[in-house]
Design a protein around this motif. Structure first.
Motif, PDB file in Angstrom:
ATOM      1  N   PRO A 126       0.840  -1.190   0.000  1.00 29.42           N
ATOM      2  CA  PRO A 126       0.000   0.000   0.000  1.00 29.42           C
ATOM      3  C   PRO A 126       0.879   1.245   0.000  1.00 29.42           C
ATOM      4  N   VAL A 127       0.324   2.366  -0.460  1.00 27.63           N
ATOM      5  CA  VAL A 127       1.087   3.618  -0.480  1.00 27.63           C
ATOM      6  C   VAL A 127       1.252   4.166   0.942  1.00 27.63           C
ATOM      7  N   HIS A 128       0.268   3.885   1.797  1.00 23.03           N
ATOM      8  CA  HIS A 128       0.315   4.477   3.139  1.00 23.03           C
ATOM      9  C   HIS A 128       1.372   3.813   4.024  1.00 23.03           C
ATOM     10  N   GLY A 129       1.606   4.426   5.198  1.00 24.36           N
ATOM     11  CA  GLY A 129       2.568   3.895   6.158  1.00 24.36           C
ATOM     12  C   GLY A 129       1.899   3.032   7.213  1.00 24.36           C
ATOM     13  N   SER A 130       2.551   2.910   8.364  1.00 31.47           N
ATOM     14  CA  SER A 130       2.105   1.963   9.394  1.00 31.47           C
ATOM     15  C   SER A 130       1.007   2.535  10.295  1.00 31.47           C
ATOM     16  N   ALA A 131       0.615   3.779  10.054  1.00 28.73           N
ATOM     17  CA  ALA A 131      -0.495   4.429  10.778  1.00 28.73           C
ATOM     18  C   ALA A 131      -0.499   4.108  12.274  1.00 28.73           C
ATOM     19  N   PRO A 132       0.552   4.478  12.994  1.00 29.13           N
ATOM     20  CA  PRO A 132       0.621   4.118  14.420  1.00 29.13           C
ATOM     21  C   PRO A 132      -0.553   4.678  15.226  1.00 29.13           C
ATOM     22  N   ASP A 133      -1.145   5.792  14.739  1.00 30.74           N
ATOM     23  CA  ASP A 133      -2.256   6.408  15.497  1.00 30.74           C
ATOM     24  C   ASP A 133      -3.491   5.521  15.562  1.00 30.74           C
ATOM     25  N   ILE A 134      -3.648   4.597  14.609  1.00 31.70           N
ATOM     26  CA  ILE A 134      -4.850   3.738  14.656  1.00 31.70           C
ATOM     27  C   ILE A 134      -4.502   2.253  14.813  1.00 31.70           C
ATOM     28  N   ALA A 135      -3.201   1.951  14.938  1.00 29.66           N
ATOM     29  CA  ALA A 135      -2.793   0.534  15.024  1.00 29.66           C
ATOM     30  C   ALA A 135      -3.431  -0.126  16.245  1.00 29.66           C
ATOM     31  N   GLY A 136      -3.899  -1.358  16.062  1.00 34.83           N
ATOM     32  CA  GLY A 136      -4.485  -2.128  17.163  1.00 34.83           C
ATOM     33  C   GLY A 136      -5.943  -1.805  17.436  1.00 34.83           C
ATOM     34  N   LYS A 137      -6.503  -0.827  16.709  1.00 34.72           N
ATOM     35  CA  LYS A 137      -7.898  -0.445  16.976  1.00 34.72           C
ATOM     36  C   LYS A 137      -8.893  -1.180  16.079  1.00 34.72           C
ATOM     37  N   GLY A 138      -8.365  -1.908  15.100  1.00 32.66           N
ATOM     38  CA  GLY A 138      -9.262  -2.671  14.221  1.00 32.66           C
ATOM     39  C   GLY A 138     -10.040  -1.815  13.246  1.00 32.66           C
ATOM     40  N   ILE A 139      -9.545  -0.612  12.960  1.00 33.66           N
ATOM     41  CA  ILE A 139     -10.300   0.268  12.046  1.00 33.66           C
ATOM     42  C   ILE A 139      -9.524   0.612  10.775  1.00 33.66           C
ATOM     43  N   ALA A 140      -8.319   0.051  10.631  1.00 32.58           N
ATOM     44  CA  ALA A 140      -7.516   0.361   9.430  1.00 32.58           C
ATOM     45  C   ALA A 140      -8.238  -0.136   8.188  1.00 32.58           C
ATOM     46  N   ASN A 141      -8.130   0.637   7.121  1.00 34.02           N
ATOM     47  CA  ASN A 141      -8.723   0.253   5.846  1.00 34.02           C
ATOM     48  C   ASN A 141      -7.796  -0.760   5.154  1.00 34.02           C
ATOM     49  N   PRO A 142      -8.272  -1.977   4.902  1.00 29.85           N
ATOM     50  CA  PRO A 142      -7.392  -2.972   4.268  1.00 29.85           C
ATOM     51  C   PRO A 142      -7.406  -2.909   2.738  1.00 29.85           C
ATOM     52  N   ILE A 143      -8.158  -1.943   2.157  1.00 28.16           N
ATOM     53  CA  ILE A 143      -8.376  -1.984   0.701  1.00 28.16           C
ATOM     54  C   ILE A 143      -7.085  -1.737  -0.093  1.00 28.16           C
ATOM     55  N   ALA A 144      -6.230  -0.792   0.368  1.00 28.52           N
ATOM     56  CA  ALA A 144      -4.974  -0.550  -0.360  1.00 28.52           C
ATOM     57  C   ALA A 144      -4.152  -1.836  -0.431  1.00 28.52           C
ATOM     58  N   MET A 145      -4.152  -2.567   0.675  1.00 23.69           N
ATOM     59  CA  MET A 145      -3.391  -3.823   0.720  1.00 23.69           C
ATOM     60  C   MET A 145      -4.031  -4.870  -0.197  1.00 23.69           C
ATOM     61  N   ILE A 146      -5.351  -4.932  -0.171  1.00 22.51           N
ATOM     62  CA  ILE A 146      -6.054  -5.918  -1.005  1.00 22.51           C
ATOM     63  C   ILE A 146      -5.892  -5.574  -2.497  1.00 22.51           C
ATOM     64  N   LEU A 147      -5.918  -4.273  -2.817  1.00 18.62           N
ATOM     65  CA  LEU A 147      -5.695  -3.886  -4.218  1.00 18.62           C
ATOM     66  C   LEU A 147      -4.241  -4.137  -4.631  1.00 18.62           C
ATOM     67  N   SER A 148      -3.327  -4.138  -3.641  1.00 18.87           N
ATOM     68  CA  SER A 148      -1.933  -4.509  -3.944  1.00 18.87           C
ATOM     69  C   SER A 148      -1.856  -5.995  -4.308  1.00 18.87           C
ATOM     70  N   VAL A 149      -2.688  -6.806  -3.662  1.00 19.98           N
ATOM     71  CA  VAL A 149      -2.765  -8.236  -4.013  1.00 19.98           C
ATOM     72  C   VAL A 149      -3.251  -8.374  -5.463  1.00 19.98           C
TER      73      VAL A 149
END
Ligand code: NAD
Length: 359
Positions: A279-302
């Motif tokens: 994905p283009v984005h980084g590790s988003a530490p501000d929302i890590a572990g909250k279960g709200i990260a958008n997985p679409i960039a990663m899925i579109l990378s697949v």
């Protein structure tokens, strides 16, 4: 048998990597193909566990694989390390270098369902959004040209960078871009600064030369300053853009901003053999572990991995269509919920499951 190295990394990396796995499992069952996945440590977590951001075990896994799927790396915990030991510098750059990943592909897509997330006016965007592919040269240009450094001269300090391109570097990135353009709208825009830069004059000549091998693709040349305006004035005029490292760095971030949603943007970095998808984005530490990260960039990378490493356009398209269907049904992670009135807000795991189910 397709061989994939999965490197989840830090922050939200492991959360979105899990959803990518879910999608791959569904693809395996649905399309009856064999994929072997080996996981490796990279980034901050590798520093914690192996004392180095890119451990030898991970290098071996990447050497074995045909494609590398990376989550994201870095975070505040490792920001106090000396720069050369920090996750991005000590892992991402060596990874790109090891496999000579010279072509960076960034699809910039505004899905019709997410038009409201774009900062562009609706009359510019139209009803259908847009879909641009930026092909950026990644291993040359002023970032790597020599000489480079800060030198003393006549009692003053001089900062020096060298902008350099060789014909073979332009030729190989041009071929990647023409091949992609051939399978899309057959329109290629080459961006340079040939009115003032010698390296751009060479760039333009080589692009024109390679164009002779692709008579079905129409080529337009544009100066980078104009291209940066045109992207905002009328993004629909672009289909595939090919450009050098620095211009591509700047233009791809500008174009990414036009989508208004960093959690949706995938990328591929291609070399002669292996390729890296992330994905283009980084590790988003501000929302890590909250279960709200958008997985679409990663899925579109697949999806990009299936298209470019495994030549499985049907699988790539079915993943992309599954994403579109889920968005059409109104499902949104909080980052893309925007002003949608009827948004059905879901977390990372549910978004991943919804997409996998629709493949
Ligand atoms: P970032 O992309 O991690 O986050 C920027 C903002 O976008 C944050 O508010 C974040 O919550 C949000 N965001 C990002 N991805 C999201 C997603 N999938 N879903 C929902 N929201 C999302 O950029 P940053 O904060 O500048 O960097 C954080 C860390 O990531 C730093 O250590 C940086 O060095 C690293 N980084 C790594 C990579 C990489 O691994 N390729 C790329 C960029 C930054």
């Amino acid at each position: 048998m397709f061989k994939v190295a999965l490197l989840p990394g830090d922050g939200i990396g492991p959360e979105i990597a899990q959803e990518a796995l879910k999608v791959i499992e569904k693809v395996k069952a649905r399309f009856n193909i064999e994929i072997e996945i080996r996981e490796g440590l990279i980034g901050g977590i590798a520093i914690d566990e192996k004392k180095t951001a890119f451990p030898d075990e991970t290098k071996e896994i990447c050497d074995w694989a045909d494609a590398i799927l990376l989550g994201a790396i870095g975070g505040p915990k490792w920001e106090t390390l000396p720069p050369e030991q920090q996750p991005e510098r000590a892992a991402l750059l060596p990874l790109r270098k090891r496999y000579e990943l010279y072509a960076n592909l960034r699809p910039i897509v505004v899905f019709p369902e997410l038009i409201e997330a774009s900062p562009l006016k609706r009359e510019i965007l139209g009803e259908s959004g847009f879909d641009i592919m930026i092909v950026r040269e990644l291993t040359g240009d002023v970032y790597f040209g020599q000489p480079k450094g800060i030198f003393e001269e006549n009692g003053h300090l001089k900062g020096l960078d060298t902008m350099v391109y060789h014909d073979w570097e332009v030729r190989r990135i041009a071929k990647v871009a023409f091949e992609i353009a051939k399978n899309r709208r057959k329109e290629l825009t080459s961006v340079d600064k040939a009115n003032v830069l010698a390296s751009s004059v060479l760039w333009r000549n080589v692009i024109n030369d390679v164009a002779k091998e692709y008579p079905e693709v129409s080529v337009k040349h544009m100066y980078v300053d104009n291209a940066s305006m045109q992207l905002i004035r009328n993004p629909h005029q672009f289909d595939v853009i090919v450009t050098g490292n620095m211009f591509g760095d700047i233009l791809s971030d500008e174009a990414a901003m036009l989508t208004g949603s960093i959690g949706m943007l995938a990328s591929a970095s291609l070399g002669e053999g292996k390729a890296l998808y992330e994905p283009v984005h980084g590790s988003a530490p501000d929302i890590a572990g909250k279960g709200i990260a958008n997985p679409i960039a990663m899925i579109l990378s697949v999806a990009l991995m299936f298209r470019y490493s495994f030549c499985k356009n049907d699988i790539a398209s079915s993943i992309e269509e599954a994403v579109r269907v889920v968005l059409r049904e109104g499902y949104r992670t909080p980052d893309i919920a925007g002003i949608s009135k009827n948004a059905r807000i879901v977390g990372t795991v549910e978004m991943g499951s919804l997409i996998a189910e629709r493949i």
